[in-house]
Motif scaffolding. Structure first.
Motif, PDB file in Angstrom:
ATOM      1  N   LEU A  19      16.013  46.643  32.660  1.00  0.00           N
ATOM      2  CA  LEU A  19      16.931  45.735  31.954  1.00  0.00           C
ATOM      3  C   LEU A  19      18.242  46.437  31.624  1.00  0.00           C
ATOM      4  O   LEU A  19      19.324  45.871  31.780  1.00  0.00           O
ATOM      5  CB  LEU A  19      16.269  45.212  30.679  1.00  0.00           C
ATOM      6  CG  LEU A  19      15.070  44.291  30.924  1.00  0.00           C
ATOM      7  CD1 LEU A  19      14.356  43.971  29.634  1.00  0.00           C
ATOM      8  CD2 LEU A  19      15.534  43.010  31.594  1.00  0.00           C
ATOM      9  N   ILE A  20      18.144  47.702  31.202  1.00  0.00           N
ATOM     10  CA  ILE A  20      19.372  48.407  30.813  1.00  0.00           C
ATOM     11  C   ILE A  20      20.216  48.728  32.043  1.00  0.00           C
ATOM     12  O   ILE A  20      21.444  48.682  31.991  1.00  0.00           O
ATOM     13  CB  ILE A  20      19.024  49.660  29.994  1.00  0.00           C
ATOM     14  CG1 ILE A  20      18.453  49.233  28.644  1.00  0.00           C
ATOM     15  CG2 ILE A  20      20.250  50.529  29.786  1.00  0.00           C
ATOM     16  CD1 ILE A  20      18.039  50.367  27.753  1.00  0.00           C
ATOM     17  N   PHE A  21      19.569  49.016  33.179  1.00  0.00           N
ATOM     18  CA  PHE A  21      20.348  49.286  34.391  1.00  0.00           C
ATOM     19  C   PHE A  21      21.103  48.026  34.812  1.00  0.00           C
ATOM     20  O   PHE A  21      22.259  48.100  35.247  1.00  0.00           O
ATOM     21  CB  PHE A  21      19.436  49.750  35.534  1.00  0.00           C
ATOM     22  CG  PHE A  21      18.845  51.122  35.338  1.00  0.00           C
ATOM     23  CD1 PHE A  21      19.133  51.874  34.208  1.00  0.00           C
ATOM     24  CD2 PHE A  21      18.001  51.667  36.287  1.00  0.00           C
ATOM     25  CE1 PHE A  21      18.589  53.132  34.031  1.00  0.00           C
ATOM     26  CE2 PHE A  21      17.447  52.924  36.120  1.00  0.00           C
ATOM     27  CZ  PHE A  21      17.731  53.651  34.987  1.00  0.00           C
ATOM     28  N   ILE A  22      20.421  46.876  34.692  1.00  0.00           N
ATOM     29  CA  ILE A  22      21.107  45.621  35.031  1.00  0.00           C
ATOM     30  C   ILE A  22      22.327  45.456  34.128  1.00  0.00           C
ATOM     31  O   ILE A  22      23.440  45.163  34.582  1.00  0.00           O
ATOM     32  CB  ILE A  22      20.151  44.418  34.876  1.00  0.00           C
ATOM     33  CG1 ILE A  22      19.013  44.509  35.900  1.00  0.00           C
ATOM     34  CG2 ILE A  22      20.904  43.115  35.055  1.00  0.00           C
ATOM     35  CD1 ILE A  22      17.939  43.476  35.703  1.00  0.00           C
ATOM     36  N   TYR A  23      22.095  45.660  32.845  1.00  0.00           N
ATOM     37  CA  TYR A  23      23.172  45.529  31.862  1.00  0.00           C
ATOM     38  C   TYR A  23      24.305  46.502  32.181  1.00  0.00           C
ATOM     39  O   TYR A  23      25.481  46.166  32.066  1.00  0.00           O
ATOM     40  CB  TYR A  23      22.573  45.813  30.493  1.00  0.00           C
ATOM     41  CG  TYR A  23      23.508  45.780  29.311  1.00  0.00           C
ATOM     42  CD1 TYR A  23      23.640  44.637  28.541  1.00  0.00           C
ATOM     43  CD2 TYR A  23      24.218  46.913  28.944  1.00  0.00           C
ATOM     44  CE1 TYR A  23      24.468  44.620  27.434  1.00  0.00           C
ATOM     45  CE2 TYR A  23      25.055  46.904  27.848  1.00  0.00           C
ATOM     46  CZ  TYR A  23      25.171  45.752  27.094  1.00  0.00           C
ATOM     47  OH  TYR A  23      25.989  45.751  26.005  1.00  0.00           O
ATOM     48  N   SER A  24      23.938  47.712  32.646  1.00  0.00           N
ATOM     49  CA  SER A  24      24.947  48.738  32.938  1.00  0.00           C
ATOM     50  C   SER A  24      25.922  48.277  34.010  1.00  0.00           C
ATOM     51  O   SER A  24      27.083  48.682  34.021  1.00  0.00           O
ATOM     52  CB  SER A  24      24.281  50.026  33.413  1.00  0.00           C
ATOM     53  OG  SER A  24      23.433  50.516  32.435  1.00  0.00           O
ATOM     54  N   ILE A  25      25.418  47.454  34.942  1.00  0.00           N
ATOM     55  CA  ILE A  25      26.305  47.004  36.020  1.00  0.00           C
ATOM     56  C   ILE A  25      27.509  46.296  35.428  1.00  0.00           C
ATOM     57  O   ILE A  25      28.641  46.459  35.892  1.00  0.00           O
ATOM     58  CB  ILE A  25      25.523  46.111  37.001  1.00  0.00           C
ATOM     59  CG1 ILE A  25      24.553  46.986  37.782  1.00  0.00           C
ATOM     60  CG2 ILE A  25      26.469  45.371  37.933  1.00  0.00           C
ATOM     61  CD1 ILE A  25      23.656  46.234  38.710  1.00  0.00           C
ATOM     62  N   GLY A  26      27.278  45.530  34.353  1.00  0.00           N
ATOM     63  CA  GLY A  26      28.408  44.909  33.670  1.00  0.00           C
ATOM     64  C   GLY A  26      29.151  45.887  32.783  1.00  0.00           C
ATOM     65  O   GLY A  26      30.378  45.972  32.810  1.00  0.00           O
ATOM     66  N   TYR A  27      28.386  46.677  32.015  1.00  0.00           N
ATOM     67  CA  TYR A  27      29.008  47.521  30.990  1.00  0.00           C
ATOM     68  C   TYR A  27      29.824  48.636  31.606  1.00  0.00           C
ATOM     69  O   TYR A  27      30.890  48.999  31.111  1.00  0.00           O
ATOM     70  CB  TYR A  27      27.908  48.108  30.089  1.00  0.00           C
ATOM     71  CG  TYR A  27      28.436  48.801  28.865  1.00  0.00           C
ATOM     72  CD1 TYR A  27      28.827  48.055  27.756  1.00  0.00           C
ATOM     73  CD2 TYR A  27      28.551  50.184  28.811  1.00  0.00           C
ATOM     74  CE1 TYR A  27      29.309  48.675  26.625  1.00  0.00           C
ATOM     75  CE2 TYR A  27      29.035  50.809  27.689  1.00  0.00           C
ATOM     76  CZ  TYR A  27      29.409  50.058  26.595  1.00  0.00           C
ATOM     77  OH  TYR A  27      29.895  50.670  25.475  1.00  0.00           O
ATOM     78  N   MET A  28      29.338  49.215  32.714  1.00  0.00           N
ATOM     79  CA  MET A  28      30.020  50.361  33.305  1.00  0.00           C
ATOM     80  C   MET A  28      30.957  49.938  34.430  1.00  0.00           C
ATOM     81  O   MET A  28      31.480  50.792  35.154  1.00  0.00           O
ATOM     82  CB  MET A  28      29.001  51.366  33.857  1.00  0.00           C
ATOM     83  CG  MET A  28      27.994  51.879  32.863  1.00  0.00           C
ATOM     84  SD  MET A  28      28.739  52.691  31.457  1.00  0.00           S
ATOM     85  CE  MET A  28      29.108  54.287  32.154  1.00  0.00           C
TER      86      MET A  28
END
Lengths: 678, 100
Positions: A101-110
């Motif tokens: 879940l956090i890696f998915i979120y990272s795609i947006g955040y980073m």
């Protein structure tokens, strides 16, 4: 086919992703982000399948599969392999799920990080590999190796902006310094852990869980060596799980990207310490004093860290202190549960999972906390991403602009505050209850546990207060300076993981009714240590919680905390400045300055360690380097003098030849004269 | 007949003078001449012993040595000439480009 036979693939998948992203990530979209997500997802699916097999008893737990790695003389062998029991598979499932879940979120955040994305995804993939390796390891040494690798990843990711911070030079220096601090402070614990492993290896000749956790082996061993080993291992826990007095690195670790804070410094890596305590339970319970020590450290950390969250203005720092405090809760519960088992072991009494449910409570709280704290951090990241500030005074009124973030964060906040039905309520109540069980018993340490129970209650109050303070300050009231920059809700790639996590944060508590109560238990029955089995039945759990006055006391206390936050930060008819003389009071300053702990560390480092290091350097330069240089200098100096003989003039050489011949002739005559010959 | 000691004495003096010149003279040409002097001191020894022992092999050897010395002087002077051309001097102390 059993999926468990292929469990070794689980850490290999992110490892392959690590290599692929590391070498070719820049050629793929999002710097390899999709590869990282795919690998984590695959690892999660496989973990879930393995967990299903282990938890339903299709595989006899613990499933041990190891190969000989090293053979040292005197019959000491070191193995490499897997040790899968209920605890390990639980950790695998939630570490890989939250990572996905956090890696998915990272795609947006980073997304805006450009070239540096490859570095980010490489490091987080390595982290996931190491985290999975850590929980699946079959012995302490293998665990320690992965333990160090997660520490390395933590260091690298805290310092992610150490070269070039979007907010400038000062921020990048802070990131680099925070990374160093995290590395060095946890290293202090790791040295203790390594020493503990040496003690155990010396005592048992093996570090395999399967052999160490046998009651017969432990009973035959020197009990003081086992206690010493346990305390030293707990030293590693204090470092990694940021317990008092090695807690100070965690708030500073917030200098890293928020996704890193969520993944490493809230949901997974800091749980490694709690996991290790739970894993080493058979060793720890050999001595009630060790368990008492564990409980005291946990209780003190829970209370102490919560106080520092009360008046902090940085949204991430508040969450960091909250993480410290909740980790303290888990350790406290494990200590309380372990104390019961330890006294049982000492008295030769069977202790079932129901009596010692501190273990269940600690592990349960660890899982729930992973969900709601990851959610809170990602929510905070979403807010920071939108407004470009971490200062809560500049936020406010974001509820209207960021609907999904505010609601999901409210769920996380309710969960951590311990409001019924949400996950945090169940596990927090279990933690309190497990401490109370010992406090009410006739054990000699009952008074201490009563004190710890009161500390934990006070912590529960503070938790509810500071979390709602955070939520009100961020999402309600007047729009702050930074809120005006907000450009609406974060993209779906960030908000969907939030929604997914909020479902878990709301509902994962029900696991205690459906299986968790009987699988995540620790028992000492018929002279053997068993993970799983025993425990309360579903209805007993419900009855125990909802008929106990203490459960209602905890709810009332949480509600009081929320009410106080509501008056101060929502209605604002109660000025928080009244209690601290507008931030001038000594207590307020004490909390702001983290009980002067950073100064204390600096004091130790500058006043004691620095002169010592200087002295060592002096010895090194004068004595060691001096002798080496001296030999070299005398050789070059001597040769400088000797080379004067080589004048380069043929006549000088000829003179030497003639002189030599004259001397030789003279010698021949002298020898002839002495020997009397011709 | 002149006793052989006289020849040997002359030869020794000649050799010593030559050796002294080789060791002390700065001019390359003089050094070369001194070397010739030492060579001729040896030749005198050869001749003296040839006469003393009535053996012509010594005389043959001397003729051989003189012819070799002639060739050697030609080479030596050629080297000196080239040295003079490149460095402008025959002073051995000035010719020190290979010295430390």
């Amino acid at each position: 086919m059993m999926f468990t036979e292929y469990a070794w693939l689980i850490p290999i998948i992110p490892l392959v992703a690590f290599l692929v992203i590391g070498f070719f990530g820049h050629r793929t979209p999002e710097g390899g982000g999709y590869i990282a997500v795919g690998a984590a997802g695959l690892a999660f699916v496989l973990s879930a399948l393995v967990a299903y097999e282990v938890l339903t008893g299709r595989v006899t737990a613990p499933y041990v599969d190891q190969v000989l790695w090293l053979q040292i003389s005197q019959g000491i062998t070191l193995d490499f392999g897997l040790y899968l029991d209920n605890l390990a598979v639980l950790m695998m499932v939630f570490a890989s799920l939250i990572s996905t879940l956090i890696f998915i979120y990272s795609i947006g955040y980073m997304h805006d990080e450009g070239e540096k994305k490859r570095r980010y995804y490489t490091k987080v993939s390595l982290f996931l590999t190491a985290m999975l390796g850590l929980v699946m390891a079959s012995n302490f040494l293998q665990m320690f190796i992965f333990w160090e690798i997660v520490g390395l990843c933590s260091y690298l990711l805290i310092g992610f902006w150490g070269f070039k911070h979007p907010k400038g030079e000062k921020a990048s220096a802070a990131a680099a310094s925070a990374a160093k601090k995290a590395f060095l402070v946890t290293r202090m614990g790791d040295v203790a852990l390594l020493a503990g492993l040496f003690v155990l290896l010396n005592e048992f000749g093996t570090l395999n869980y399967a052999e160490l956790f046998s009651a017969a082996t432990l009973a035959a061993a020197d009990s003081s060596a086992v206690a010493l080993g346990s305390v030293l291992i707990f030293g590693g826990v204090i470092g990694k799980s940021a317990q008092f007095p090695l807690h100070d690195w965690l708030p500073d670790a917030m200098e890293g990207p928020t996704t890193v804070s969520a993944l490493i410094h809230a949901a997974t890596m800091v749980k490694a310490g709690v996991y290790l305590t739970a894993r080493s339970f058979p060793l720890f319970v050999q001595s009630a004093d060790v368990m008492l020590f564990v409980a005291i450290i946990g209780g003190v950390t829970a209370f102490y860290a919560a106080t520092m969250a009360l008046n902090n203005m940085n949204i991430k720092r508040v969450l960091a202190y909250s993480t410290l405090s909740q980790l303290g809760f888990m350790i406290l519960a494990l200590g309380a549960g372990g104390y019961v088992v330890a006294t049982g072991v000492a008295g030769g009494v069977d202790v079932s999972g129901a009596k010692a449910f501190g273990y269940t409570a600690g592990v349960f709280h660890m899982m729930n906390h992973a969900f709601f704290k990851a959610l809170l951090f990602l929510g905070a990241g979403s807010v920071i991403h939108a407004v470009g500030s971490e200062d809560m005074r500049q936020m406010g009124g974001l509820r209207k602009r960021m609907g999904i973030t505010s609601i999901t964060m409210l769920i996380g906040t309710l969960s951590i505050a311990g409001i019924p039905v949400f996950a945090g309520f169940w596990s927090k109540d279990f933690v309190l209850e497990s401490v109370l069980v010992v406090a009410e018993s006739s054990e000699p340490a009952a008074m201490i546990f009563l004190l710890l129970y009161l500390l934990a209650l006070a912590t529960a109050f503070m938790t509810a207060f500071y979390m709602f303070r955070l939520w009100f300050m961020t999402f309600c009231g007047e729009e702050g300076e930074a809120s005006k920059h907000c450009h609406g809700e974060s993209p779906p790639v960030m908000s969907y993981p939030l929604i997914a996590l909020s479902v878990f944060a709301a509902l994962s508590g029900f696991a205690i009714l459906f299986g968790f109560n009987t699988t995540m238990t620790f028992q000492y029955v018929a002279g053997e240590f068993v993970v799983g089995g025993g425990g309360y039945a579903m209805l007993d759990v419900l009855e125990k919680i909802f008929t106990s006055p203490y459960a209602y006391l905890a709810i009332v206390i949480a509600l009081l905390g929320i009410y106080a936050a509501y008056r101060m930060y929502y209605v604002r008819d109660l000025d928080p400045g009244r209690f601290n003389r507008d931030g001038q009071s000594a207590l307020y300053q004490l909390l702001q300055r983290r009980y002067y702990f950073p100064q204390f560390y600096d004091g130790i480092a500058l006043k004691m360690a620095y002169p010592a290091a200087m002295a060592v350097e002096e010895v090194d330069r004068k004595a060691v380097d001096g002798s080496v240089d001296g030999i070299a200098n005398s050789l070059t100096g001597g040769s400088q003098m000797l080379r004067r003989i080589q004048t380069g003039f043929l006549q000088t050489y000829a003179a030497f030849v003639v002189g030599g011949v004259v001397v030789l002739i003279a010698l021949i005559y002298i020898i002839g004269w002495i020997t009397g010959g011709a | 007949m002149i006793p052989i000691e006289m020849f040997l004495g002359l030869s020794a003096v000649l050799f010593a003078v030559g050796a002294y010149g080789v060791l002390t003279k700065k001019n390359g040409l003089v050094v070369l001449m001194c070397i010739e002097m030492m060579l001729n001191a040896a030749n005198i020894n050869f001749i003296a012993f040839a006469a003393f022992f009535n053996d012509v092999a010594g005389q043959v050897f001397v003729i051989m040595a003189i012819s070799v010395a002639a060739a050697e002087v030609a080479v030596g002077i050629a080297i000196l000439l080239n040295l003079y051309k490149t460095s402008g001097t025959t002073d051995l102390e000035e010719i020190n480009i290979l010295r430390w």
